[in-house]
Design an enzyme around this catalytic site. Structure first.
Site, mmCIF file in Angstrom:
data_model
loop_
_atom_site.group_PDB
_atom_site.id
_atom_site.type_symbol
_atom_site.label_atom_id
_atom_site.label_comp_id
_atom_site.label_asym_id
_atom_site.label_seq_id
_atom_site.Cartn_x
_atom_site.Cartn_y
_atom_site.Cartn_z
ATOM 1 N N ILE A 13 9.470 14.568 45.019
ATOM 2 C CA ILE A 13 10.340 14.978 46.119
ATOM 3 C C ILE A 13 9.710 16.075 46.987
ATOM 4 C CG2 ILE A 13 11.582 16.714 44.757
ATOM 5 C CD1 ILE A 13 12.984 14.432 47.566
ATOM 6 N N TYR A 57 2.537 26.886 35.259
ATOM 7 C CA TYR A 57 3.730 27.421 35.929
ATOM 8 C C TYR A 57 3.816 28.950 35.760
ATOM 9 C CZ TYR A 57 5.528 22.542 35.614
ATOM 10 O OH TYR A 57 5.720 21.187 35.676
ATOM 11 N N LEU A 73 11.502 20.436 39.176
ATOM 12 C CA LEU A 73 11.237 19.941 37.823
ATOM 13 C C LEU A 73 12.478 19.199 37.337
ATOM 14 C CD1 LEU A 73 9.602 23.183 36.349
ATOM 15 C CD2 LEU A 73 8.447 21.168 37.296
ATOM 16 N N LYS A 96 18.434 20.630 42.996
ATOM 17 C CA LYS A 96 19.716 20.312 42.374
ATOM 18 C C LYS A 96 19.495 19.378 41.200
ATOM 19 C CE LYS A 96 20.322 16.398 43.112
ATOM 20 N NZ LYS A 96 19.543 15.149 42.829
ATOM 21 N N ASP A 178 22.667 13.425 38.843
ATOM 22 C CA ASP A 178 21.646 13.260 39.882
ATOM 23 C C ASP A 178 22.244 12.894 41.236
ATOM 24 O OD1 ASP A 178 18.803 13.154 40.593
ATOM 25 O OD2 ASP A 178 19.233 11.041 41.024
HETATM 26 N N1 NAP Z 1 16.872 17.136 47.332
HETATM 27 C C1 NAP Z 1 16.697 15.848 47.208
HETATM 28 O O1 NAP Z 1 16.906 15.039 48.111
HETATM 29 C C2 NAP Z 1 16.155 15.357 45.913
HETATM 30 C C3 NAP Z 1 15.639 14.070 45.824
HETATM 31 C C4 NAP Z 1 15.035 13.697 44.644
HETATM 32 C C5 NAP Z 1 14.992 14.573 43.577
HETATM 33 N N2 NAP Z 1 15.556 15.797 43.679
HETATM 34 C C6 NAP Z 1 15.523 16.727 42.556
HETATM 35 O O2 NAP Z 1 14.184 17.209 42.437
HETATM 36 C C7 NAP Z 1 13.860 17.385 41.066
HETATM 37 C C8 NAP Z 1 12.599 16.578 40.788
HETATM 38 O O3 NAP Z 1 12.846 15.221 41.090
HETATM 39 P P1 NAP Z 1 11.617 14.201 41.350
HETATM 40 O O4 NAP Z 1 12.223 12.896 41.651
HETATM 41 O O5 NAP Z 1 10.670 14.782 42.314
HETATM 42 O O6 NAP Z 1 11.027 14.151 39.889
HETATM 43 P P2 NAP Z 1 9.589 13.771 39.288
HETATM 44 O O7 NAP Z 1 8.556 13.688 40.344
HETATM 45 O O8 NAP Z 1 9.780 12.595 38.384
HETATM 46 O O9 NAP Z 1 9.340 15.015 38.352
HETATM 47 C C9 NAP Z 1 9.231 16.296 38.901
HETATM 48 C C10 NAP Z 1 8.257 17.110 38.115
HETATM 49 O O10 NAP Z 1 8.792 17.382 36.833
HETATM 50 C C11 NAP Z 1 7.765 17.439 35.882
HETATM 51 N N3 NAP Z 1 8.120 16.496 34.823
HETATM 52 C C12 NAP Z 1 8.280 15.182 34.937
HETATM 53 N N4 NAP Z 1 8.619 14.643 33.741
HETATM 54 C C13 NAP Z 1 8.703 15.663 32.874
HETATM 55 C C14 NAP Z 1 9.010 15.760 31.507
HETATM 56 N N5 NAP Z 1 9.304 14.702 30.780
HETATM 57 N N6 NAP Z 1 9.012 16.958 30.948
HETATM 58 C C15 NAP Z 1 8.704 18.033 31.660
HETATM 59 N N7 NAP Z 1 8.391 18.015 32.986
HETATM 60 C C16 NAP Z 1 8.386 16.827 33.574
HETATM 61 C C17 NAP Z 1 6.485 17.060 36.586
HETATM 62 O O11 NAP Z 1 5.815 18.271 36.878
HETATM 63 P P3 NAP Z 1 4.217 18.353 37.010
HETATM 64 O O12 NAP Z 1 3.933 17.922 38.406
HETATM 65 O O13 NAP Z 1 3.942 19.776 36.747
HETATM 66 O O14 NAP Z 1 3.640 17.443 35.989
HETATM 67 C C18 NAP Z 1 6.952 16.390 37.848
HETATM 68 O O15 NAP Z 1 6.107 16.561 38.947
HETATM 69 C C19 NAP Z 1 15.094 16.967 40.272
HETATM 70 O O16 NAP Z 1 15.860 18.107 39.971
HETATM 71 C C20 NAP Z 1 15.864 16.071 41.240
HETATM 72 O O17 NAP Z 1 17.267 16.095 41.023
HETATM 73 C C21 NAP Z 1 16.109 16.195 44.833
#
Ligand code: NAP
Length: 333
Positions: A13, A57, A73, A96, A178
């Protein structure tokens, strides 16, 4: 003054929610990134022109050359890094949901309340900062719709792959946390607190993760009103996000209140007429980042601060309980 930002996680994201948004907010400078895997962080930094990479981190939050961090995260990891960043004197914009559950966030906020002058903490509830939501609030407040009878928010995102953080309990997965979180926040934004959960049901995957969720709430100040949130990440549900207000004098429907930049429409039906409008194609993330930078500069609490996130989390926990499900984890296992 420039606000120097560090990024925790090379998340999917982050480009949309922060890196592209930063191009529209000149006082923000992207300074450094950290990922669990340093070579991935290096590749991410190279792709996005971020000048520095921290080893992990912990090293990122301790850097002297950053003023604030953006945390993207899994929800199960947010509070751990929120607190480490606040301890290091950094303001925090956290994705969030700020917390996997309410008690853990309440405890964190109680600890932080002992520290006057603590840095700013903001939940990235970006839709709230877009003028589209301002228009919805204005129409709702102006009595245009008459007395409010029903609020409904539906958010469905199919194609979330197996293994995704949203599909695992340990990473605080689930459709309500989510996706449904937006509906609960929108209801709170229009009605205020407290929402009272009436009933809820979920379609649950084997790992206690809700793939679909439906919850119905009421509010003591709005007798007869129901607020219904439905959220789905089932593979066969069509992609959809909409919000509807039904009043005694009219109906307002907003298609895509969450990401207006991807196309949206506001449709007001009243007195036999239908008015259609769109507001502003600027990404909600730009408004959010500007609001964060302004709040850091002025010290004024943003509308989506820690207490606001706690009120949302309290409703989400109650919805999970009403559906017979446990609260999500707020810390890594
Ligand atoms: N505002 C919005 O529109 C929006 C949209 C989508 C998501 N979000 C929020 O953003 C956050 C991340 O979402 P995302 O879709 O971007 O997720 P993601 O890319 O799947 O994961 C985010 C980061 O979390 C770490 N991670 C992934 N799997 C993990 C695990 N099993 N254990 C520990 N760390 C792990 C990784 O960090 P590293 O890079 O360090 O490996 C990864 O880059 C969530 O809270 C989500 O609700 C917000």
């Amino acid at each position: 003054m420039t606000l120097r930002l560090g990024l925790l996680g090379a998340a999917r994201i982050t480009p949309a929610a922060l890196i592209y948004a930063a191009e529209a907010v000149p006082e923000v400078a992207l300074q450094a990134v950290a990922a669990r895997d340093p070579p991935r962080a290096m590749a991410f930094a190279a792709d996005h022109g971020i000048p520095h990479v921290a080893n992990d981190y912990a090293a990122l939050v301790e850097r002297d050359d950053i003023d604030a961090v953006y945390i993207a995260l899994p929800a199960s990891h947010h509070l751990l890094w929120v607190e480490r960043a606040l301890d290091a004197g950094k303001a925090v914009l956290c994705e969030k949901p700020l917390s996997g559950n309410a008690p853990a966030l309440r405890a964190l906020l109680a600890r932080r309340a002992q520290r006057p002058g603590d840095p700013l903490l903001m939940e990235a509830m970006h839709y709230r900062y877009h003028p589209l939501w301002g228009r919805v609030q204005a129409l709702s407040d102006a009595g245009t719709l008459g007395a409010l009878k029903a609020l409904t928010m539906h958010f469905a995102v199919p194609h979330i792959p197996a293994g995704d953080i949203r599909r695992r309990f340990a990473t605080a997965g689930g459709a309500l946390l989510d996706l449904g979180i937006y509906g609960v926040h929108m209801f709170r934004s229009l009605l205020g607190d407290p929402l009272t959960v009436q009933h809820a049901k979920a379609v649950v995957l084997e790992d206690a993760v809700d793939e679909q969720f439906e919850g119905v709430m009421t509010h003591p100040a709005f007798p007869g009103l129901t607020a219904t949130v439905t959220a789905s990440m089932a593979p066969d549900t069509p992609l959809a996000a909409w919000f509807e207000i039904e009043g005694t004098e009219g109906r307002l429907r907003v298609d895509n209140p969450v990401a207006p930049q991807l196309g949206h429409e506001l449709r007001l039906e009243r007195a036999g007429e239908t008015l259609r409008e769109s507001v502003d194609p600027t990404p909600s993330y730009c408004y959010q980042l500007q609001a964060f930078a302004d709040a850091v500069k002025t010290g004024q609490r943003p509308p989506t601060d820690g207490q606001d996130a706690l009120a949302t989390a309290t409703v989400l926990d109650a919805l999970y309980a009403a559906a017979g499900l446990a609260p999500r984890p707020a810390y890594p296992a």
